[in-house]
Design an enzyme around this catalytic site. Structure first.
Site, PDB file in Angstrom:
ATOM      1  N   ILE A 113       0.750  -1.252  -0.447  1.00  0.00           N
ATOM      2  CA  ILE A 113      -0.291   0.292   0.163  1.00  0.00           C
ATOM      3  C   ILE A 113       0.939   1.815   0.131  1.00  0.00           C
ATOM      4  O   ILE A 113       1.679   1.309   0.543  1.00  0.00           O
ATOM      5  CB  ILE A 113      -0.951  -0.012   1.202  1.00  0.00           C
ATOM      6  CG1 ILE A 113      -1.883   1.376   1.305  1.00  0.00           C
ATOM      7  CG2 ILE A 113       0.006  -0.406   2.374  1.00  0.00           C
ATOM      8  CD1 ILE A 113      -3.666   1.119   2.012  1.00  0.00           C
ATOM      9  N   ALA A 114       0.517   2.139  -0.625  1.00  0.00           N
ATOM     10  CA  ALA A 114       1.698   3.326  -0.936  1.00  0.00           C
ATOM     11  C   ALA A 114       0.660   4.071  -1.338  1.00  0.00           C
ATOM     12  O   ALA A 114      -0.155   4.361  -2.577  1.00  0.00           O
ATOM     13  CB  ALA A 114       2.673   3.399  -2.143  1.00  0.00           C
ATOM     14  N   GLU A 147       2.451  -7.736   6.594  1.00  0.00           N
ATOM     15  CA  GLU A 147       3.861  -7.378   7.534  1.00  0.00           C
ATOM     16  C   GLU A 147       3.677  -5.526   6.791  1.00  0.00           C
ATOM     17  O   GLU A 147       3.675  -5.376   6.204  1.00  0.00           O
ATOM     18  CB  GLU A 147       4.474  -8.446   7.244  1.00  0.00           C
ATOM     19  CG  GLU A 147       4.487 -10.035   6.804  1.00  0.00           C
ATOM     20  CD  GLU A 147       3.541 -10.528   6.204  1.00  0.00           C
ATOM     21  OE1 GLU A 147       3.604 -10.087   4.649  1.00  0.00           O
ATOM     22  OE2 GLU A 147       3.587 -11.738   6.070  1.00  0.00           O
ATOM     23  N   ASN A 152       8.282   1.235  10.478  1.00  0.00           N
ATOM     24  CA  ASN A 152       7.394   1.699   9.478  1.00  0.00           C
ATOM     25  C   ASN A 152       6.416   2.167  10.495  1.00  0.00           C
ATOM     26  O   ASN A 152       5.305   1.856  10.469  1.00  0.00           O
ATOM     27  CB  ASN A 152       7.046   1.648   8.829  1.00  0.00           C
ATOM     28  CG  ASN A 152       6.562   2.014   6.816  1.00  0.00           C
ATOM     29  OD1 ASN A 152       6.000   3.275   7.874  1.00  0.00           O
ATOM     30  ND2 ASN A 152       6.170   1.280   6.702  1.00  0.00           N
ATOM     31  N   TYR A 159      -2.563   1.543  10.317  1.00  0.00           N
ATOM     32  CA  TYR A 159      -3.008   0.024  10.958  1.00  0.00           C
ATOM     33  C   TYR A 159      -3.516   0.312  12.293  1.00  0.00           C
ATOM     34  O   TYR A 159      -5.111  -0.117  11.915  1.00  0.00           O
ATOM     35  CB  TYR A 159      -1.866  -0.874  10.421  1.00  0.00           C
ATOM     36  CG  TYR A 159      -1.528  -0.542   9.138  1.00  0.00           C
ATOM     37  CD1 TYR A 159      -1.715   0.164   8.310  1.00  0.00           C
ATOM     38  CD2 TYR A 159       0.059  -0.942   8.940  1.00  0.00           C
ATOM     39  CE1 TYR A 159      -1.084  -0.606   6.533  1.00  0.00           C
ATOM     40  CE2 TYR A 159       0.621  -1.357   8.113  1.00  0.00           C
ATOM     41  CZ  TYR A 159      -0.026  -0.382   6.515  1.00  0.00           C
ATOM     42  OH  TYR A 159       0.492  -0.637   5.413  1.00  0.00           O
TER      43      TYR A 159
HETATM   44  C1  LIG Z   1       1.809   4.735   4.832  1.00  0.00           C
HETATM   45  C2  LIG Z   1       0.661   5.432   3.992  1.00  0.00           C
HETATM   46  C3  LIG Z   1       0.636   4.150   3.041  1.00  0.00           C
HETATM   47  C4  LIG Z   1      -0.017   6.093   4.758  1.00  0.00           C
HETATM   48  O1  LIG Z   1      -0.827   6.676   3.430  1.00  0.00           O
HETATM   49  P1  LIG Z   1      -1.567   8.035   3.197  1.00  0.00           P
HETATM   50  O2  LIG Z   1      -2.630   8.022   2.202  1.00  0.00           O
HETATM   51  O3  LIG Z   1      -0.719   9.507   3.928  1.00  0.00           O
HETATM   52  O4  LIG Z   1      -2.643   7.659   4.629  1.00  0.00           O
HETATM   53  P2  LIG Z   1      -3.564   8.509   5.253  1.00  0.00           P
HETATM   54  O5  LIG Z   1      -3.638   9.562   5.002  1.00  0.00           O
HETATM   55  O6  LIG Z   1      -4.964   7.532   5.288  1.00  0.00           O
HETATM   56  O7  LIG Z   1      -3.502   7.990   7.525  1.00  0.00           O
HETATM   57  C5  LIG Z   1      -2.640   8.754   7.888  1.00  0.00           C
HETATM   58  C6  LIG Z   1      -2.542   8.069   9.221  1.00  0.00           C
HETATM   59  O8  LIG Z   1      -1.164   7.856   9.947  1.00  0.00           O
HETATM   60  C7  LIG Z   1      -0.822   7.616  10.961  1.00  0.00           C
HETATM   61  N1  LIG Z   1       0.137   8.440  10.687  1.00  0.00           N
HETATM   62  C8  LIG Z   1       0.589   9.597   9.749  1.00  0.00           C
HETATM   63  N2  LIG Z   1       2.228   9.480  10.360  1.00  0.00           N
HETATM   64  C9  LIG Z   1       2.243   9.252  11.462  1.00  0.00           C
HETATM   65  C10 LIG Z   1       3.234   9.179  12.651  1.00  0.00           C
HETATM   66  N3  LIG Z   1       4.318  10.053  11.763  1.00  0.00           N
HETATM   67  N4  LIG Z   1       3.859   8.530  13.529  1.00  0.00           N
HETATM   68  C11 LIG Z   1       2.242   7.314  13.183  1.00  0.00           C
HETATM   69  N5  LIG Z   1       1.915   7.375  12.589  1.00  0.00           N
HETATM   70  C12 LIG Z   1       0.983   8.563  12.157  1.00  0.00           C
HETATM   71  C13 LIG Z   1      -1.730   8.260  11.704  1.00  0.00           C
HETATM   72  O9  LIG Z   1      -2.868   7.593  12.005  1.00  0.00           O
HETATM   73  C14 LIG Z   1      -2.698   9.247  10.112  1.00  0.00           C
HETATM   74  O10 LIG Z   1      -3.753   8.888  10.235  1.00  0.00           O
HETATM   75  P3  LIG Z   1      -4.586  10.294  10.517  1.00  0.00           P
HETATM   76  O11 LIG Z   1      -4.603  11.491   9.959  1.00  0.00           O
HETATM   77  O12 LIG Z   1      -5.772   9.901  11.097  1.00  0.00           O
HETATM   78  O13 LIG Z   1      -3.791  10.531  12.077  1.00  0.00           O
HETATM   79  C15 LIG Z   1       2.239   5.925   3.507  1.00  0.00           C
HETATM   80  O14 LIG Z   1       2.759   7.078   4.307  1.00  0.00           O
HETATM   81  C16 LIG Z   1       3.276   5.659   2.599  1.00  0.00           C
HETATM   82  O15 LIG Z   1       2.994   5.588   0.870  1.00  0.00           O
HETATM   83  N6  LIG Z   1       4.776   5.680   3.218  1.00  0.00           N
HETATM   84  C17 LIG Z   1       5.395   4.769   2.100  1.00  0.00           C
HETATM   85  C18 LIG Z   1       5.139   3.659   1.552  1.00  0.00           C
HETATM   86  C19 LIG Z   1       4.953   2.934   2.703  1.00  0.00           C
HETATM   87  O16 LIG Z   1       5.418   2.616   4.287  1.00  0.00           O
HETATM   88  N7  LIG Z   1       3.925   1.175   2.713  1.00  0.00           N
HETATM   89  C20 LIG Z   1       3.200   0.692   3.994  1.00  0.00           C
HETATM   90  C21 LIG Z   1       4.320  -0.397   3.718  1.00  0.00           C
HETATM   91  S1  LIG Z   1       3.572  -2.039   4.492  1.00  0.00           S
END
Ligand SMILES: CC(C)(COP(=O)(O)OP(=O)(O)OC[C@H]1O[C@@H](n2cnc3c(N)ncnc32)[C@H](O)[C@@H]1OP(=O)(O)O)[C@@H](O)C(=O)NCCC(=O)NCCS
Length: 193
Positions: A113-114, A147, A152, A159
């Protein structure tokens, strides 16, 4: 002879009909768009072969130019894996996020997921996981699992917010740098259905 031929054709046709169609062909997205707070609308689609360039471009932006799932792997997933289910989000034509999963034995497993950095924090990944949950419930899955790298924390925060709980740690899980992985899972309750 004619009768045997007809019998064979009937058997094969019946057998083919009995096989479940690939998940990506049999499900439908209940909401094919995401409405952001600034009133822009993003499109959500079930990813097909035409989207592979888009998936690779998202990966490159999220993983410092790397593609953990390369073109060959993605092509195999989308063309041949009947249990693979990918969604892609675009802003106008620009690919901004995706989710990949496998539906196997009552378990929907998130393989990737990204969201590209410019679009992070807008709720896109949350939307994709909710959409997956709806489909998993329709498909009578009992669990959504994944996983995640132990380092991260951002993804783990996402999650956890969505009610995933921690499972075991898989030592040295990632092939490139041997970082540990944390298993996380969300039980799909009968009451969700
Ligand atoms: C992880 C990822 C998919 C999240 O995507 P996103 O579209 O930004 O996610 P959302 O906006 O739906 O949710 C963000 C949530 O992340 C969490 N979050 C954000 N920053 C955070 C931090 N620094 N520490 C902890 N949690 C955090 C919060 O729960 C946040 O929700 P909130 O805004 O309601 O508080 C994105 O950061 C990403 O692509 N990262 C790189 C690839 C990756 O690591 N993928 C996961 C592989 S397992």
């Amino acid at each position: 002879m004619k009768n045997i031929k007809q019998w064979l054709i009937d058997r094969l046709t019946t057998h083919r009909q009995a096989l479940p169609r690939p998940i990506a062909e049999r499900v439908k997205l209940s909401q094919p768009f995401i409405s952001l707070n600034d009133e822009t609308f993003l499109t959500v689609k079930i990813a097909g072969e035409d989207h592979i360039d888009g998936l690779l471009s998202i990966e490159r932006q999220c993983y410092n130019g790397h593609t953990p799932w390369n073109r060959t792997a993605l092509l195999h997933e989308i063309r041949y894996n009947k249990n693979a289910f990918y969604m892609i989000v675009t802003d106008d034509q620009r690919p901004v996020a995706f989710l990949g999963s496998w539906f196997v034995a009552k378990e929907a497993h998130i393989t990737n997921i990204a969201t590209i950095p410019e679009y992070e924090g807008k709720g896109i990944a949350t939307f994709l996981i909710e959409a997956l949950k709806g489909i998993a419930l329709d498909e009578k899955m009992q669990l959504i699992s994944l996983e995640v790298r132990v380092s991260n924390k951002r993804a783990q925060g996402l999650y956890r917010k969505m009610q995933f709980t921690n499972g075991r740690v898989k030592k040295g899980y990632y092939a490139n740098d041997h970082e540990d992985a944390l298993e996380m899972a969300m039980l799909l309750a009968v009451t969700d259905r």
